[in-house]
Design a protein around this motif. Structure first.
Motif, PDB file in Angstrom:
ATOM      1  N   LYS A 123     -23.235  31.033  70.332  1.00  0.00           N
ATOM      2  CA  LYS A 123     -23.409  30.392  69.027  1.00  0.00           C
ATOM      3  C   LYS A 123     -23.157  28.901  69.150  1.00  0.00           C
ATOM      4  N   LEU A 186     -13.753  22.493  61.679  1.00  0.00           N
ATOM      5  CA  LEU A 186     -14.668  23.631  61.743  1.00  0.00           C
ATOM      6  C   LEU A 186     -13.945  24.924  61.348  1.00  0.00           C
ATOM      7  N   GLU A 187     -12.668  24.982  61.673  1.00  0.00           N
ATOM      8  CA  GLU A 187     -11.875  26.178  61.363  1.00  0.00           C
ATOM      9  C   GLU A 187     -11.310  26.144  59.946  1.00  0.00           C
ATOM     10  N   GLY A 188     -11.741  25.153  59.146  1.00  0.00           N
ATOM     11  CA  GLY A 188     -11.321  25.112  57.748  1.00  0.00           C
ATOM     12  C   GLY A 188      -9.966  24.466  57.529  1.00  0.00           C
ATOM     13  N   PHE A 206     -12.369  28.235  67.172  1.00  0.00           N
ATOM     14  CA  PHE A 206     -11.803  29.545  66.850  1.00  0.00           C
ATOM     15  C   PHE A 206     -11.099  30.175  68.060  1.00  0.00           C
TER      16      PHE A 206
ATOM     17  N   ALA B  16     -19.566  34.441  56.254  1.00  0.00           N
ATOM     18  CA  ALA B  16     -20.119  35.396  57.222  1.00  0.00           C
ATOM     19  C   ALA B  16     -20.666  34.707  58.472  1.00  0.00           C
ATOM     20  N   LYS B  17     -20.892  33.386  58.386  1.00  0.00           N
ATOM     21  CA  LYS B  17     -21.452  32.663  59.537  1.00  0.00           C
ATOM     22  C   LYS B  17     -20.397  32.345  60.598  1.00  0.00           C
ATOM     23  N   TYR B  18     -19.123  32.501  60.257  1.00  0.00           N
ATOM     24  CA  TYR B  18     -18.058  32.069  61.165  1.00  0.00           C
ATOM     25  C   TYR B  18     -17.276  33.272  61.699  1.00  0.00           C
ATOM     26  N   PRO B  19     -16.772  33.149  62.928  1.00  0.00           N
ATOM     27  CA  PRO B  19     -16.024  34.278  63.503  1.00  0.00           C
ATOM     28  C   PRO B  19     -14.722  34.541  62.757  1.00  0.00           C
ATOM     29  N   GLN B  20     -14.224  33.520  62.053  1.00  0.00           N
ATOM     30  CA  GLN B  20     -13.064  33.741  61.187  1.00  0.00           C
ATOM     31  C   GLN B  20     -13.444  33.255  59.795  1.00  0.00           C
ATOM     32  N   GLY B  23     -13.364  29.623  58.514  1.00  0.00           N
ATOM     33  CA  GLY B  23     -14.411  28.663  58.857  1.00  0.00           C
ATOM     34  C   GLY B  23     -15.275  28.305  57.659  1.00  0.00           C
TER      35      GLY B  23
END
Lengths: 431, 155
Positions: A123, A186-188, A206, B16-20, B23
């Motif tokens: 990805k 990216l991880e929020g 991640f 849903a686009k992110y592994p966690q 995100g």
């Protein structure tokens, strides 16, 4: 008035003035995705070796070998691997990635797909700075098209290779251009850079093995795969091959983008390509590679624009953003803007940076007001020296270097403010 | 609940686009702000529930990024880039002129709630200076007349 497409083009931007080049059909008509097809028929290690041999260096500022970076990705890992495209272009003076996002989105995606194949990434996250709403829309349309035509998705170009691309928009923070700040974002989370090691190739997005490359870096890759490492090395210098997109701004007749080989002399870019200084005025100083890079005085503009030469002049190529300042410019005022920026954008986690950027800005402002002393100039040098190399990321260096450069070459401007107790440059740009 | 069902559905598809799931937080905040104009502390609590994180973690993100607002804004967000490349081409003079045209200082909102004015750091338009960002649109190669025309055309 600056043109939106480059005044000088080479392989990277050759077709970018053509409107249909933005579409998949238009891109394919000009040979697009031919390189990806070729790469997907090669062994991943072969592709990495090819990019290594080409000598391609990252175009995001640090100039690290791209092939080397890819080779750091673990080969025999069962954890998912990710690519990250750094489209958080925020370095003041830089506006090249914006053009590539807006006019050559499929070239970037092709570079991404080749890199994904080479590194085994499942990805890619494209992180576009929040303010780039239009470029983000263009790229999203290109991603959608690539999915529709099976270039991306569960079977990329008909191969048993799956790759997904996700676009995320940032929200206004310069520090997210730093690769680990970007990963946090990216991880929020807030974009505070991570301690390294572990490097992203071990612990990236991640928590998974990741490689972060700049937009322009990805755009060079299809050309290298298509035409070979030797062809690529035909541009630029031995140590810095290829072309790059120089962005010229400030006091020039034709501000804009110029795709030229690395190693092109700075004065050639300013005077021959960008038309020189308006009104017959003289140049005073030039920031050669985005605001983080130390200024060069008028006498040093013969430098070839490649890191091996710029380092000799105590500066760097950075992002190739060239800011030209004419003889009317007050370098203390310029320093006020520079130090304000870094004070405003420091993420605040390291003391040297959080406090140091504030001090630099306060002292420079005091000097500009005419309330500074000779000692203040020495304090600036001292503070900058104590920020450099002391922090989690390179932001503090980026904040210290321009101040050091200004004092190294224009100490007279600072001293004159002290002597006259006011700004002596009445004709300078307004603050 | 102030976050609409539509926004909520869009948030879920982002996540849903992110592994966690987390995100999806920045995209979610863009979506919420698009719906509501700003993200009030109560909205941040709602977001925290959606993401199953503490409200302070949303507040951290909300206050870290320049483009997220925790208080109501004018109908249009107008920014003048005042970083060095733009300043060299007169952007600070332009900002002062716009301030006097609108009768407000940067950081303020017009009385009719039409425009919030601000200055911004480099927006990647260095060769096309001076420039304005109006909401999500760039206006480049400006002078005062062109800038005022753009501002006067905002509803």
């Amino acid at each position: 008035m600056g043109l939106k497409v480059p005044y000088v083009t080479s392989y990277l931007t050759e077709h970018c003035a053509e409107d249909d080049y933005v579409s998949l059909a238009g891109y394919e008509a000009k040979g697009g995705y031919r390189a990806a097809k070729k790469a997907l028929g090669m062994a991943p290690q072969e592709v990495i070796n090819l990019v290594k041999e080409s000598g391609l260096q990252g175009r995001g500022g640090a100039g690290f070998s791209t092939g080397m970076k890819w080779s750091f990705m673990p080969q025999d890992s069962d954890r998912p691997k990710y690519l990250v495209c750094n489209a958080d272009e925020s370095e003041p003076g830089s506006f090249k990635d914006r053009l590539l996002l807006e006019r050559t989105p499929h070239k970037m995606l092709e570079g991404i797909l080749i890199a994904a194949w080479a590194t085994g990434a499942e990805k890619t996250f494209i992180y576009v700075r929040g303010e780039y709403a239009f470029p983000a829309d263009v790229v999203q349309r290109a991603i959608d098209e690539a999915y529709e035509k099976g270039i991306l998705g569960p079977r990329c170009m008909g191969k048993s290779f799956a790759h997904d691309v996700v676009l995320m928009r940032g929200a206004g923070a310069y520090i997210c251009g730093e690769e680990t700040g970007l990963l946090e974002s990216l991880e929020g989370k807030k974009g505070q850079p991570r301690k390294k090691p572990p490097f992203p190739a071990q612990y990236g997005a991640f928590g998974m093995p990741s490689t972060v490359n700049n937009v322009e870096t990805f755009c060079h890759v299809p050309h290298i795969v298509d035409q070979g490492a030797d062809w690529f090395r035909g541009f630029g210098t031995e140590k810095s091959p290829g072309t790059t997109l120089f962005g010229v701004s400030g006091h020039v007749v034709r501000p804009g983008l110029y795709e030229l080989p690395l190693g092109t002399p700075l004065d050639e870019i300013i005077f021959e390509h960008a038309g020189g200084i308006p009104g017959g005025r003289k140049v005073k100083g030039v920031i050669p590679g985005g605001m983080s890079m130390p200024v060069l005085p008028a006498g040093q503009l013969d430098v070839p624009m490649a890191n091996e030469y710029l380092r000799e002049r105590q500066s760097m190529l950075g992002t190739g953003g060239i800011m030209v300042m004419d003889e009317t410019t007050c370098m203390v005022r310029a320093s006020c803007i520079i130090t304000y920026f870094f004070r405003d954008e420091s993420c605040g986690q390291c003391t040297q940076c959080r406090e140091g950027t504030g001090w630099l800005n306060k002292i420079v402002n005091r000097l500009e007001r005419g309330a500074g002393s000779e000692k203040d100039i020495d304090i600036l040098v001292d503070v900058a020296g104590k920020m450099e190399g002391q922090t989690i990321c390179a932001f503090a260096d980026a904040a210290a270097w321009p101040v050091q450069g200004m004092i190294r070459h224009f100490r007279g401007d600072f001293e004159e403010h002290v002597r006259q107790q006011k700004c002596p440059f009445s004709g300078s740009f307004e603050l | 609940m102030v976050i609409s069902e539509d926004t909520r559905a869009a948030i879920d598809s982002e996540c849903a686009k992110y592994p966690q799931k987390r995100g999806g937080l920045l995209p979610a905040m863009h979506l919420v702000q698009k719906q509501l104009g700003h993200i009030a502390p109560e909205t941040a609590v709602e977001l925290a529930e959606i993401f199953d994180i503490r409200p302070v973690e949303v507040m951290e993100v909300l206050t870290f990024y320049n483009m997220f607002f925790s208080a109501p804004r004018g109908r249009h967000n107008v920014y003048v880039c005042t970083n060095l490349p733009c300043a060299l081409r007169g952007s600070r003079t332009l900002l002062a002129q716009i301030e006097s045209h609108l009768g407000i200082a940067a950081g303020e909102t017009t009385e009719d709630g039409r425009i919030s004015l601000g200055h911004e750091e480099c927006l990647g338009a260095c060769a096309y200076a001076p420039m304005l960002r109006v909401d999500e649109t760039y206006h480049e190669n400006l002078d005062l007349e062109k800038a005022n025309q753009i501002l006067d055309g905002l509803e």
